[in-house]
Design an enzyme around this catalytic site. Structure first.
Site, PDB file in Angstrom:
ATOM      1  N   HIS A 136     -25.493  11.916 -77.388  1.00 42.54           N
ATOM      2  CA  HIS A 136     -25.693  10.719 -76.579  1.00 42.54           C
ATOM      3  C   HIS A 136     -24.749   9.590 -76.939  1.00 42.54           C
ATOM      4  O   HIS A 136     -24.787   8.544 -76.297  1.00 42.54           O
ATOM      5  CB  HIS A 136     -27.135  10.237 -76.734  1.00 42.54           C
ATOM      6  CG  HIS A 136     -27.451   9.716 -78.107  1.00 42.54           C
ATOM      7  ND1 HIS A 136     -27.376  10.510 -79.229  1.00 42.54           N
ATOM      8  CD2 HIS A 136     -27.812   8.489 -78.538  1.00 42.54           C
ATOM      9  CE1 HIS A 136     -27.703   9.789 -80.292  1.00 42.54           C
ATOM     10  NE2 HIS A 136     -27.963   8.567 -79.899  1.00 42.54           N
ATOM     11  N   CYS A 137     -23.894   9.755 -77.955  1.00 48.00           N
ATOM     12  CA  CYS A 137     -23.053   8.649 -78.429  1.00 48.00           C
ATOM     13  C   CYS A 137     -21.570   8.833 -78.149  1.00 48.00           C
ATOM     14  O   CYS A 137     -20.982   8.079 -77.380  1.00 48.00           O
ATOM     15  CB  CYS A 137     -23.254   8.451 -79.937  1.00 48.00           C
ATOM     16  SG  CYS A 137     -24.863   7.774 -80.387  1.00 48.00           S
ATOM     17  N   ILE A 138     -20.972   9.831 -78.773  1.00 47.15           N
ATOM     18  CA  ILE A 138     -19.503   9.912 -78.780  1.00 47.15           C
ATOM     19  C   ILE A 138     -18.907  10.103 -77.384  1.00 47.15           C
ATOM     20  O   ILE A 138     -17.867   9.521 -77.085  1.00 47.15           O
ATOM     21  CB  ILE A 138     -19.028  11.028 -79.730  1.00 47.15           C
ATOM     22  CG1 ILE A 138     -19.629  10.820 -81.122  1.00 47.15           C
ATOM     23  CG2 ILE A 138     -17.514  11.018 -79.850  1.00 47.15           C
ATOM     24  CD1 ILE A 138     -19.250  11.886 -82.121  1.00 47.15           C
TER      25      ILE A 138
ATOM     26  N   ILE B 191     -19.954   8.893 -74.664  1.00 48.81           N
ATOM     27  CA  ILE B 191     -20.318   7.781 -73.790  1.00 48.81           C
ATOM     28  C   ILE B 191     -19.860   6.427 -74.330  1.00 48.81           C
ATOM     29  O   ILE B 191     -19.260   5.625 -73.622  1.00 48.81           O
ATOM     30  CB  ILE B 191     -21.848   7.769 -73.566  1.00 48.81           C
ATOM     31  CG1 ILE B 191     -22.266   9.027 -72.805  1.00 48.81           C
ATOM     32  CG2 ILE B 191     -22.286   6.504 -72.833  1.00 48.81           C
ATOM     33  CD1 ILE B 191     -23.765   9.191 -72.682  1.00 48.81           C
ATOM     34  N   ASP B 192     -20.155   6.167 -75.586  1.00 49.90           N
ATOM     35  CA  ASP B 192     -19.997   4.819 -76.144  1.00 49.90           C
ATOM     36  C   ASP B 192     -18.606   4.224 -75.996  1.00 49.90           C
ATOM     37  O   ASP B 192     -18.476   3.029 -75.687  1.00 49.90           O
ATOM     38  CB  ASP B 192     -20.399   4.815 -77.621  1.00 49.90           C
ATOM     39  CG  ASP B 192     -21.877   5.111 -77.814  1.00 49.90           C
ATOM     40  OD1 ASP B 192     -22.588   5.250 -76.795  1.00 49.90           O
ATOM     41  OD2 ASP B 192     -22.322   5.224 -78.963  1.00 49.90           O
TER      42      ASP B 192
END
Length: 454
Positions: free
Chosen positions: A284-286, A288-289
């Site tokens: 959910h992080c790399i 998208i962020d």
């Protein structure tokens, strides 16, 4: 001679009351969003001795939690069941109960739109749900990853429209989540927590809350700084993964094994940190962020070329892997990818967990089928593909049973996630062709002309 620093103003009565409640373990914690971030945080707060109410719009999930069940594989049901049984934790879909808690921690999704722009709809709708229930003394903390300035520019105006003032009547802060699902060495309570607040009082209160929950807090000067910290952590990883993915392609053309190169390079005791290539980015992080910062940077007429290039490289990896499968099938079996049967090993985005958010395996299946192949998957942790925003057509597909006979029936096996539960020796023995994106076969001491790294 420098003048002495101004003394810290006396603590306000509201803040003093809340700090006293924390010290007495009477402080009530509310968490909105009972997922991969919210549940571990709730259990951590319970373990620290605080009563916790979890809020979620999913009534089915609420009922499941209140029965003491876990829907996340790496979180044991015993932990939830014990907290429920001891009446330290309960879940609800009744948001009027927000009035009864002291801290409201927001842990909702912050995805991207189909145009790869920030989607803050969950954050904004949550803030508008909180606003009519906001009262004096409330601490609201956003944990969802977002662009620098969100807490000040989006949340504060919504809350102050009620007539209450941030830093006087209520307190507003940002503390980025740092969850790593399935990590055996670090959990919520043992990972230092960055905290930024809207003013000194908000920072002091938020720091006191998290200081009671985790091993260490890292106060920073503002909520925008805390928001930037989270983005920096994940952009750092995205850029370095893009680098080794590009090196994988270059060295592969030269007949050099990038995995061997990295393993040798990491013996240097300074100046090098190992990152490893893969079939694409997941979690959910790399994936998208970084795009939250590239979007915000446009407001300041700044082009984030380095970050965007990394995104392009990582996004292209599933296409490169599928091309490698097609090339290997042609060379070793004299057939094309069209009508070939491919077994994708692993649908979770990383090993030994059941989290398939943004998993590159989903895109790999789609690309294989777009080119005429038939694709199935096996994952010991994900029996059925649950609904996703971007891969709705794969919803409901089930993991195939793994046996020598099953594996032998496929033209190629693609190792996309290297779960430890898989017997790679048996897999490589039964398979006609193995495309390994995780170096799983080499780590198991397996070589052969039918094993191809990608």
């Amino acid at each position: 001679m420098s003048s002495p620093a101004s003394p810290r103003p006396a603590t306000s009565p509201i803040l003093a009351e809340q700090l006293a409640r924390i010290a007495a373990k009477q402080y009530r914690v509310g968490i909105i969003g009972l997922g991969y971030v919210g549940i571990p945080l709730a259990l951590t707060a319970c373990k620290a001795g605080f009563p916790v109410i979890g809020f979620d719009i999913d009534a089915k999930r609420v009922a499941q939690i209140n029965r003491g069940e876990s829907f996340i594989k790496h979180i044991p049901f015993e932990a939830i069941a014990t907290a429920i049984r001891e009446e330290r934790f309960r879940a609800t879909a009744d948001f009027d109960e927000l009035r009864d808690v002291d801290a409201i921690i927001i842990a909702v999704p912050t995805p991207l739109t189909k145009h790869r722009e920030p989607d803050l709809s969950y954050v904004e709708s949550t803030a508008r749900t909180i606003a009519p229930r906001l009262r004096k003394g409330h601490l609201i903390v956003l944990e969802s990853t977002t662009w620098p300035g969100t807490t000040d520019e989006i949340l504060r105006p919504i809350f102050e429209a009620t007539g209450l003032k941030s830093g006087v009547d209520f307190f507003l802060a940002f503390s980025p989540e740092r969850e790593d699902p399935g990590n055996p060495d670090f959990g919520t309570s043992t990972i230092p927590k960055v905290v930024g607040g809207d003013g000194a009082d908000a920072l002091e209160l938020a720091n006191a809350v998290y200081g009671a929950l985790v091993v260490k807090t890292v106060p920073v000067s503002s909520s925008a700084t805390a928001e930037a910290v989270k983005l920096t952590e994940n952009i750092f990883r995205a850029v370095n993964i893009a680098l080794v993915n590009e090196l994988k392609v270059i060295y592969g053309k030269m007949g050099i094994d990038v995995w061997e190169v990295i393993d040798a390079a990491k013996t240097k005791p300074f100046g090098f940190m190992p990152f490893y290539p893969g079939p694409g980015l997941g979690g959910h992080c790399i994936p998208i962020d970084p795009f939250y910062l590239t979007w915000k940077a446009r407001e300041f007429d700044v082009t984030t070329r380095f970050i965007e290039l990394a995104g392009q490289i990582n996004t292209a990896m599933p296409h490169w892997v599928v091309d490698r499968i097609a090339e290997a099938l042609d060379r070793q079996q004299g057939r094309g990818l069209s009508q070939a049967k491919v077994l994708v090993m692993g649908i979770a985005y990383k090993k030994n967990i059941d989290d398939m958010r943004e998993s590159p395996s989903l895109r790999l299946i789609e690309l294989l089928e777009e080119r005429g192949a038939k694709a199935d998957y096996h994952d010991p942790h994900v029996p059925v593909i649950s609904p996703t925003r971007q891969h709705a057509g794969l919803t409901g597909r089930a993991s195939v049973n793994l046996s020598a006979e099953t594996v032998a029936g496929y033209d190629a096996v693609l190792i996309a996630t290297d779960h430890d539960a898989v017997d790679y020796k048996a897999l490589a023995t039964a398979a006609r062709l193995v495309i390994d994106t995780r170096n799983a076969c080499a780590r198991a001491g397996l070589t052969g002309e039918h094993i191809v790294k990608a």
